[in-house]
Scaffold this motif. Structure first.
Motif, PDB file in Angstrom:
ATOM      1  N   SER A 136      29.892  58.143  36.166  1.00 31.36           N
ATOM      2  CA  SER A 136      30.656  57.946  37.403  1.00 31.36           C
ATOM      3  C   SER A 136      31.823  56.974  37.227  1.00 31.36           C
ATOM      4  CB  SER A 136      29.731  57.434  38.523  1.00 31.36           C
ATOM      5  OG  SER A 136      29.262  56.125  38.242  1.00 31.36           O
ATOM      6  N   ALA A 137      32.134  56.624  35.997  1.00 31.80           N
ATOM      7  CA  ALA A 137      33.146  55.602  35.736  1.00 31.80           C
ATOM      8  C   ALA A 137      34.567  56.075  36.001  1.00 31.80           C
ATOM      9  CB  ALA A 137      33.033  55.120  34.291  1.00 31.80           C
ATOM     10  N   LEU A 138      35.405  55.096  36.337  1.00 34.06           N
ATOM     11  CA  LEU A 138      36.845  55.279  36.301  1.00 34.06           C
ATOM     12  C   LEU A 138      37.345  54.757  34.956  1.00 34.06           C
ATOM     13  CD1 LEU A 138      38.267  54.082  39.752  1.00 34.06           C
ATOM     14  CD2 LEU A 138      38.281  56.404  38.853  1.00 34.06           C
ATOM     15  N   ILE A 139      38.198  55.512  34.311  1.00 36.09           N
ATOM     16  CA  ILE A 139      38.811  55.067  33.057  1.00 36.09           C
ATOM     17  C   ILE A 139      40.126  54.379  33.405  1.00 36.09           C
ATOM     18  CG2 ILE A 139      39.522  55.761  30.753  1.00 36.09           C
ATOM     19  CD1 ILE A 139      36.581  56.390  31.539  1.00 36.09           C
ATOM     20  N   VAL A 140      40.265  53.128  32.979  1.00 33.90           N
ATOM     21  CA  VAL A 140      41.456  52.340  33.315  1.00 33.90           C
ATOM     22  C   VAL A 140      42.206  51.989  32.024  1.00 33.90           C
ATOM     23  CG1 VAL A 140      42.350  50.282  34.473  1.00 33.90           C
ATOM     24  CG2 VAL A 140      40.245  51.371  35.304  1.00 33.90           C
ATOM     25  N   PRO A 141      43.289  52.709  31.709  1.00 31.88           N
ATOM     26  CA  PRO A 141      44.079  52.366  30.519  1.00 31.88           C
ATOM     27  C   PRO A 141      44.948  51.134  30.791  1.00 31.88           C
ATOM     28  CG  PRO A 141      44.420  54.662  31.245  1.00 31.88           C
ATOM     29  CD  PRO A 141      43.780  53.922  32.363  1.00 31.88           C
ATOM     30  N   ILE A 142      45.006  50.233  29.830  1.00 29.15           N
ATOM     31  CA  ILE A 142      45.859  49.045  29.947  1.00 29.15           C
ATOM     32  C   ILE A 142      46.629  48.855  28.647  1.00 29.15           C
ATOM     33  CG2 ILE A 142      45.929  46.537  30.236  1.00 29.15           C
ATOM     34  CD1 ILE A 142      43.531  46.684  32.014  1.00 29.15           C
ATOM     35  N   THR A 143      47.929  48.656  28.771  1.00 21.81           N
ATOM     36  CA  THR A 143      48.773  48.351  27.616  1.00 21.81           C
ATOM     37  C   THR A 143      49.029  46.857  27.554  1.00 21.81           C
ATOM     38  OG1 THR A 143      49.890  50.505  27.703  1.00 21.81           O
ATOM     39  CG2 THR A 143      51.007  48.727  26.512  1.00 21.81           C
ATOM     40  N   ILE A 144      48.837  46.289  26.372  1.00 15.97           N
ATOM     41  CA  ILE A 144      49.075  44.861  26.143  1.00 15.97           C
ATOM     42  C   ILE A 144      50.262  44.711  25.202  1.00 15.97           C
ATOM     43  CG2 ILE A 144      48.087  42.702  25.293  1.00 15.97           C
ATOM     44  CD1 ILE A 144      45.308  43.932  25.838  1.00 15.97           C
ATOM     45  N   ASN A 145      51.195  43.868  25.582  1.00 17.00           N
ATOM     46  CA  ASN A 145      52.364  43.593  24.758  1.00 17.00           C
ATOM     47  C   ASN A 145      52.513  42.094  24.491  1.00 17.00           C
ATOM     48  OD1 ASN A 145      54.068  46.053  24.126  1.00 17.00           O
ATOM     49  ND2 ASN A 145      53.807  46.342  26.335  1.00 17.00           N
ATOM     50  N   ASN A 146      52.873  41.803  23.253  1.00 21.09           N
ATOM     51  CA  ASN A 146      53.341  40.479  22.823  1.00 21.09           C
ATOM     52  C   ASN A 146      52.270  39.432  22.544  1.00 21.09           C
ATOM     53  OD1 ASN A 146      56.011  41.386  23.053  1.00 21.09           O
ATOM     54  ND2 ASN A 146      56.156  40.714  25.184  1.00 21.09           N
TER      55      ASN A 146
END
Length: 245
Positions: free
Chosen positions: A184-194
């Motif tokens: 039942s999960a939501l997939i949350v993509p996160i981009t990290i910079n620097n």
């Protein structure tokens, strides 16, 4: 010149960083053992706040862009690229209402004040990446915990940190296990910079003036994707498309 200046500032930073970890270790112990999960969670949140303030000594700034109204009543699988250890505290602080837990290597489970204690007792999972017989059952149990208690699992599918910001290929096994155990999960993509720029010279001295940026992409409902490998490819492409030097 900037590198030269960073030597004394780095000393001040490390003294502040280590002092914060040492001070919060007994605070965590008391909260966990006398008052339970919720009190321990608040102590860990406070720890992350002060660790971010320590990073400010180096001139580090943090930007966390999240235009999405992510619900707190369902499990999350947060998938992000990984550039340094300084990815951790901002994710824990800015996503704190989701009760962030980590898939971490077992070596971090001992020897580090505050950090090791939280990894062992705060709901994260410690895996031996060289031992699938230990790692897979641990990940399965972790996924069941995330599903049942509506927590947020953070996983860095690259496996190791990118020392210059260049992303590595995603390893899919861990994600596939979590997908299976948190339907039942939501997939949350996160981009990290620097964040890699804090360690541009290595551990000493630290890099100065880094602006670490987090971009939260549109959450995806796991249950709507029949092809999980295609989902992983989509998430990977989304994250990497927003990485810049």
């Amino acid at each position: 010149m900037i590198k030269l200046i960073s030597y004394p500032i780095t000393v001040i930073y490390y003294l502040s960083f280590l002092t914060t970890l040492i001070v919060f270790h007994p605070i965590q112990w008391i909260c966990f053992n006398l008052f339970g999960y919720q009190a321990h969670k608040k102590s860990v949140d406070a720890l992350q706040f002060f660790l971010l303030r320590c990073a400010n000594i180096l001139g580090t700034r943090f930007s966390f862009h999240n235009p999405h109204n992510i619900p707190t009543d369902q499990p999350l699988i947060i998938v992000a690229n990984h550039q340094s250890m300084y990815d951790i505290s901002p994710l824990m602080w800015y996503m704190r209402k989701h009760h962030v837990k980590f898939v971490s290597k077992k070596e971090l489970g001992k020897g580090i004040p505050s950090v090791s204690y939280n990894l062992r007792h705060g709901g994260s999972v410690l895996i031996d990446r060289k031992n699938p017989r230990q790692a897979l059952p641990a990940l399965m149990k972790f996924g069941e915990y995330i599903e049942q208690d509506k927590r947020a699992a953070v996983i860095f599918p690259e496996g190791t940190r990118s020392k210059d910001g260049t992303p590595k290929s995603f390893q899919t096994k861990g994600l596939e296990v979590l997908f299976k155990k948190t339907p039942s999960a939501l997939i949350v993509p996160i981009t990290i910079n620097n964040s890699w720029k804090l360690e541009r010279y290595g551990k000493f001295p630290m890099g100065l003036g880094a602006h670490i940026k987090f971009t939260v992409h549109e959450p995806l409902k796991l249950a709507t994707f029949a092809d999980k490998k295609a989902l992983i490819s989509t998430v990977e492409a989304t994250i990497k498309a927003h990485i810049h030097s």
